[in-house]
Design an enzyme around this catalytic site. Structure first.
Site, mmCIF file in Angstrom:
data_model
loop_
_atom_site.group_PDB
_atom_site.id
_atom_site.type_symbol
_atom_site.label_atom_id
_atom_site.label_comp_id
_atom_site.label_asym_id
_atom_site.label_seq_id
_atom_site.Cartn_x
_atom_site.Cartn_y
_atom_site.Cartn_z
ATOM 1 C CD GLU A 56 -2.573 1.192 2.686
ATOM 2 O OE1 GLU A 56 -2.740 2.288 3.272
ATOM 3 O OE2 GLU A 56 -3.001 0.106 3.142
ATOM 4 C CE LYS A 62 -6.213 2.657 7.447
ATOM 5 N NZ LYS A 62 -5.332 3.417 6.533
#
Length: 213
Positions: free
Chosen positions: A41, A130
């Protein structure tokens, strides 16, 4: 090819590259991959993020998936898609960002800390949310969320490291975003790639052992 959410569910660990120079990107990712971490990421608060994502998607390792993190605006999403990101992650819930992710057809993990935000994201169609910052909230918070929320899948980021990752796994977290604990700034600055590989290998082994327990 397996969908990115299934890959996340299987591999568990996402390395968060925050403001890493594009010049170090390939070496960092190679070190991570050598330790078994292939989900990457790249945070969009890095001015070089799009360039870094574009370069990393050309890795000869076909198992590496590169996504965009810290996605705060629709422009971030568009830039991520243009750079070839396989997925996008935000630290917060924003219905406009969700709608844009659907329009752009990019797998998207919105941030959702509270029960209300998780419910809103789930109703919108989120497969995974998340929970951030997970560290200050503690693994007990994830365990309590799992009571009413069997879905969506939960990614925890912020304060995850070798000493607590199993607590979050046992509490019901599905995926772990790990930044500084996996990628020490000094190791990157001085090119200590073996140290990063060792940290990646440790986390992968911990999670594998925890799943088998």
């Amino acid at each position: 090819m397996a969908h990115v959410f299934e890959v996340m569910q299987e591999q568990k660990i996402v390395a968060v590259l925050r403001r890493i120079p594009a010049s170090a990107g390939s070496s960092v990712v190679e070190a991570l991959a050598a330790g078994g971490v292939r989900l990457i990421e790249v945070t969009m608060d890095n001015p070089e993020a799009a360039h870094l994502i574009d370069g990393l998607t050309r890795s000869p390792d076909a198992g590496i998936r590169v996504g965009a993190g810290t996605v705060m605006t629709r422009e971030h999403l568009r830039d991520a898609v243009a750079a070839g990101a396989a997925f996008a992650v935000s630290p917060h819930w924003d219905p406009e960002l969700w709608a844009e992710s659907v329009r752009l057809n990019i797998p998207y993990v919105p941030g959702a800390m509270t029960p209300s935000e998780i419910a809103a994201a789930s109703r919108a169609g989120a497969v995974m949310v998340k929970v951030f910052p997970a560290g200050p909230l503690g693994s007990g918070y994830i365990r309590e969320l799992r009571g009413p929320f069997g879905e969506p899948r939960i990614m925890v980021t912020g304060g995850i490291h070798a000493a607590n990752i199993l607590d979050y796994l046992k509490a019901g977290a599905d995926v772990f975003g790990v930044g500084g604990a996996l990628l020490p700034a000094e190791a990157i600055r001085t090119g200590r790639w073996a140290e990063i590989t060792a940290k990646a290998r440790e986390l992968v082994a911990l999670v594998a052992g925890g799943r088998e327990a």
